[in-house]
Design an enzyme around this catalytic site. Structure first.
Site, mmCIF file in Angstrom:
data_model
loop_
_atom_site.group_PDB
_atom_site.id
_atom_site.type_symbol
_atom_site.label_atom_id
_atom_site.label_comp_id
_atom_site.label_asym_id
_atom_site.label_seq_id
_atom_site.Cartn_x
_atom_site.Cartn_y
_atom_site.Cartn_z
ATOM 1 N N LYS A 1 8.352 -17.544 -10.226
ATOM 2 C CA LYS A 1 7.795 -16.738 -11.037
ATOM 3 C C LYS A 1 6.400 -16.973 -11.761
ATOM 4 O O LYS A 1 6.897 -18.011 -12.441
ATOM 5 C CB LYS A 1 8.621 -15.952 -11.875
ATOM 6 C CG LYS A 1 8.067 -14.618 -12.608
ATOM 7 C CD LYS A 1 9.190 -14.049 -13.389
ATOM 8 C CE LYS A 1 8.467 -12.990 -14.178
ATOM 9 N NZ LYS A 1 9.345 -12.409 -15.129
ATOM 10 N N ASN B 1 0.633 -1.292 0.115
ATOM 11 C CA ASN B 1 -0.053 -0.235 -0.056
ATOM 12 C C ASN B 1 0.828 1.190 -0.097
ATOM 13 O O ASN B 1 2.266 1.246 -0.008
ATOM 14 C CB ASN B 1 -0.928 0.001 1.139
ATOM 15 C CG ASN B 1 -0.192 -0.290 2.631
ATOM 16 O OD1 ASN B 1 0.502 0.752 2.749
ATOM 17 N ND2 ASN B 1 -0.341 -1.220 3.178
ATOM 18 N N ASP C 1 -4.949 -6.008 4.749
ATOM 19 C CA ASP C 1 -5.924 -6.773 5.470
ATOM 20 C C ASP C 1 -6.098 -8.086 5.000
ATOM 21 O O ASP C 1 -6.741 -9.073 5.525
ATOM 22 C CB ASP C 1 -7.179 -6.003 5.314
ATOM 23 C CG ASP C 1 -7.657 -4.921 5.979
ATOM 24 O OD1 ASP C 1 -6.827 -4.736 7.035
ATOM 25 O OD2 ASP C 1 -8.159 -3.853 5.682
ATOM 26 N N PHE D 1 -3.991 3.329 14.880
ATOM 27 C CA PHE D 1 -4.383 4.422 14.002
ATOM 28 C C PHE D 1 -5.313 3.951 13.088
ATOM 29 O O PHE D 1 -5.621 2.713 13.152
ATOM 30 C CB PHE D 1 -3.051 4.489 13.355
ATOM 31 C CG PHE D 1 -1.996 5.538 13.831
ATOM 32 C CD1 PHE D 1 -1.181 5.022 15.066
ATOM 33 C CD2 PHE D 1 -1.821 6.751 13.229
ATOM 34 C CE1 PHE D 1 -0.392 5.997 15.448
ATOM 35 C CE2 PHE D 1 -0.793 7.602 13.850
ATOM 36 C CZ PHE D 1 -0.193 7.327 15.045
ATOM 37 N N LYS E 1 -10.876 -2.879 19.142
ATOM 38 C CA LYS E 1 -9.627 -3.471 19.064
ATOM 39 C C LYS E 1 -8.846 -3.185 20.671
ATOM 40 O O LYS E 1 -7.716 -3.358 20.978
ATOM 41 C CB LYS E 1 -8.683 -2.857 18.103
ATOM 42 C CG LYS E 1 -9.084 -3.189 16.933
ATOM 43 C CD LYS E 1 -7.933 -2.731 15.730
ATOM 44 C CE LYS E 1 -8.960 -2.952 14.340
ATOM 45 N NZ LYS E 1 -7.911 -3.272 13.113
ATOM 46 N N LYS F 1 -13.110 1.427 15.964
ATOM 47 C CA LYS F 1 -11.958 0.520 16.123
ATOM 48 C C LYS F 1 -11.419 0.584 17.582
ATOM 49 O O LYS F 1 -10.985 -0.386 17.981
ATOM 50 C CB LYS F 1 -11.026 1.186 15.044
ATOM 51 C CG LYS F 1 -11.116 0.710 13.809
ATOM 52 C CD LYS F 1 -10.420 1.454 12.588
ATOM 53 C CE LYS F 1 -10.883 1.052 11.266
ATOM 54 N NZ LYS F 1 -10.075 1.819 10.194
HETATM 55 N N1 CTP Z 1 -4.208 -3.296 11.898
HETATM 56 C C1 CTP Z 1 -3.471 -4.397 12.316
HETATM 57 N N2 CTP Z 1 -3.646 -5.548 11.589
HETATM 58 C C2 CTP Z 1 -4.339 -5.670 10.697
HETATM 59 C C3 CTP Z 1 -5.180 -4.583 9.957
HETATM 60 C C4 CTP Z 1 -4.843 -3.252 10.693
HETATM 61 O O1 CTP Z 1 -2.803 -4.349 13.360
HETATM 62 N N3 CTP Z 1 -4.642 -6.582 9.842
HETATM 63 C C5 CTP Z 1 -3.931 -2.004 12.942
HETATM 64 C C6 CTP Z 1 -3.411 -0.708 12.057
HETATM 65 O O2 CTP Z 1 -2.114 -0.816 12.102
HETATM 66 C C7 CTP Z 1 -4.029 0.079 12.759
HETATM 67 C C8 CTP Z 1 -5.584 -0.008 12.974
HETATM 68 O O3 CTP Z 1 -5.322 -1.587 13.005
HETATM 69 O O4 CTP Z 1 -3.208 0.701 14.067
HETATM 70 C C9 CTP Z 1 -6.559 0.208 12.121
HETATM 71 O O5 CTP Z 1 -6.176 -0.123 10.872
HETATM 72 P P1 CTP Z 1 -7.276 0.331 9.640
HETATM 73 O O6 CTP Z 1 -6.577 -0.379 8.205
HETATM 74 O O7 CTP Z 1 -7.407 1.533 9.521
HETATM 75 O O8 CTP Z 1 -8.388 -0.592 10.042
HETATM 76 P P2 CTP Z 1 -8.776 -2.061 9.753
HETATM 77 O O9 CTP Z 1 -9.122 -2.731 10.932
HETATM 78 O O10 CTP Z 1 -7.905 -2.957 8.740
HETATM 79 O O11 CTP Z 1 -10.514 -1.521 9.200
HETATM 80 P P3 CTP Z 1 -10.920 -1.361 7.764
HETATM 81 O O12 CTP Z 1 -9.892 -1.670 6.909
HETATM 82 O O13 CTP Z 1 -12.186 -1.942 7.417
HETATM 83 O O14 CTP Z 1 -10.917 0.238 7.804
#
Ligand code: CTP
Length: 420
Positions: A290, A211, A280, A324, A342, A338
């Protein structure tokens, strides 16, 4: 800040040694107890007696000049110092410090002391630019040594260029600010674990999913925590830019790697800040060769990654956990969701579509949410400033919660760098 402080002034054999006499005088006038160590070359350029008269203290040149039988001079001087200033620092002394040589009184004392070291280099312009000298300075910065850059001007060798020692007034001013900065350490003795950057999810040996995260916000958090006295470990995925000095770096690739790195270190950590952009999903299959373009269409099936923050939230035992959330819409609703889901102690949210916020920029606009309806919106500021506000808030909340420091944690090392 210098009043009543014990300062070791190390003087090396550069022609700027004559300016060190003025520096010694100004430090003494500012109320510091100045103890001068000269190299043998410095003593050829300026008489030790000059520094003795200005500091009202015995000047040491020879490591074996043990005038007090009750102590070992280099250990005694090293232990008693609140600050060391090396001015001028020659290329030779920088090399000795970088490599840990101890063949004179100053370099020997520098291996013993735990006091902050501030270095003002002075040398010929080409010497200053030499890759060896630059590498030695970078090594010292990475170990927490502070530098005052040499200035541009007329050099004793006849060249005009960078290499002049900073003026004594400037060195006194920087020394004073450094002491002030080092006293402001609300996170001293705390262990902080920061995650930064984007994770890399392999498709095959040459391709991956990732990303836009640059890791800048996580780096800023690590740097701010270090400067507030914490011992910092940075678990970093894919990032751009240089890792802050004085921080332990654990490089990782995938979300799975990051999860393992974080969980392994959870015990003994006081504060966890999860600034990483964790993927995610990951490809269900990671090809070990490859993938060839034999098919007209290729379907990549993705499976869900573990949620690291959620796991930390479930397992925490007294750790202060900060998450975050980078959002494009419904910022507050998503952030609070969140925070609760969490089990975070704070959640930092930002709207990545806003001007000056989000991935890759040096600035951010964040709002910090807490479980008790707490909401702290910050104006547009640098990521470093935002990180400092966040860490100070964490320090206040830790104090309030009365959470002690992790077992067996030594005081945090301060990070070095170039002082403006
Ligand atoms: N995070 C994590 N592990 C994941 C996804 C997210 O530890 N697999 C943590 C990120 O480091 C951040 C927080 O969760 O501190 C929120 O991440 P974000 O991507 O905004 O949220 P998601 O839980 O992935 O939800 P969504 O993508 O549906 O917004």
């Amino acid at each position: 800040m210098l009043k009543g402080k014990t300062v070791i002034l190390g003087v090396c054999g550069g022609i700027a040694a004559y300016k060190a006499a003025a520096l010694c005088s100004k430090l003494t006038q500012a109320g510091a107890q100045v103890h001068v160590i000269m190299t043998a070359s410095a003593a050829k350029l300026v008489q030790p007696l000059t520094f003795q008269a200005l500091s009202k203290n015995h000047v040491v040149v020879d490591t074996f000049d043990e005038h007090d039988p009750a102590v070992i001079t280099h250990v005694d001087m090293a232990d008693s110092a609140d600050l060391v200033i090396i001015a001028p620092a020659t290329a030779n002394m920088l090399a000795k410090l970088a490599y840990g040589l101890a063949d004179d009184m100053l370099s020997t004392t520098m291996l013993v002391t735990r006091a902050p070291i501030l270095v003002a280099p002075a040398m010929n312009v080409h010497m200053y630019d030499h890759p060896t000298v630059q590498t030695n300075m970078a090594t010292l910065v990475s170990r927490g040594v502070y530098f005052i850059d040499a200035a541009v001007g007329q050099l004793a060798c006849g060249y005009v260029g960078k290499g002049r020692m900073a003026e004594p007034e400037q060195i006194v001013d920087v020394a004073s600010r450094l002491l002030e900065q080092l006293q402001d350490r609300p996170l001293a003795g705390k262990r902080v674990l920061v995650t930064a950057g984007g994770t890399v999810e392999r498709i095959d040996p040459v391709r991956y999913l990732t990303n836009d995260s640059s890791g800048k916000m996580g780096f800023a958090v690590a740097e701010a925590a270090r400067d507030l006295g914490a011992e910092v470990t940075l678990v970093a995925g894919r990032t751009t830019g240089s890792v802050p000095a004085g921080v332990e770096l654990i490089p990782v690739q995938s979300a799975q790697d990051m999860l393992e790195a974080v969980l392994e270190r959870l015990d003994g950590t006081d504060i966890v800040v999860k600034a990483a952009a964790v993927a995610d999903y990951r490809p269900e299959v990671q090809a070990d060769r490859k993938i060839k373009k034999t098919e007209e269409a290729l379907t990549l099936r993705l499976v869900k990654n573990p949620d690291i923050l959620m796991e930390v939230g479930k397992r925490k035992k007294g750790q202060f956990v900060v998450g975050f959330a980078a959002e494009t819409d419904h910022l507050e609703e998503n952030a609070i969701g969140k925070l609760e889901r969490k089990n975070c102690d704070l959640l930092v949210a930002n709207d990545v579509t806003a001007e000056g916020a989000g991935f890759g920029t040096d600035t951010n606009i964040i709002t910090i949410y807490g479980p008790d309806g707490f909401k702290m919106p910050l104006p547009l500021c640098t990521k470093r400033e935002a990180a400092d506000r966040l860490l100070r808030l964490i320090a206040d909340r830790l104090d309030g919660a009365g959470i002690g420091q992790a077992q067996g944690v030594p005081g945090g090392e301060s990070g070095g760098g170039r002082m403006p």
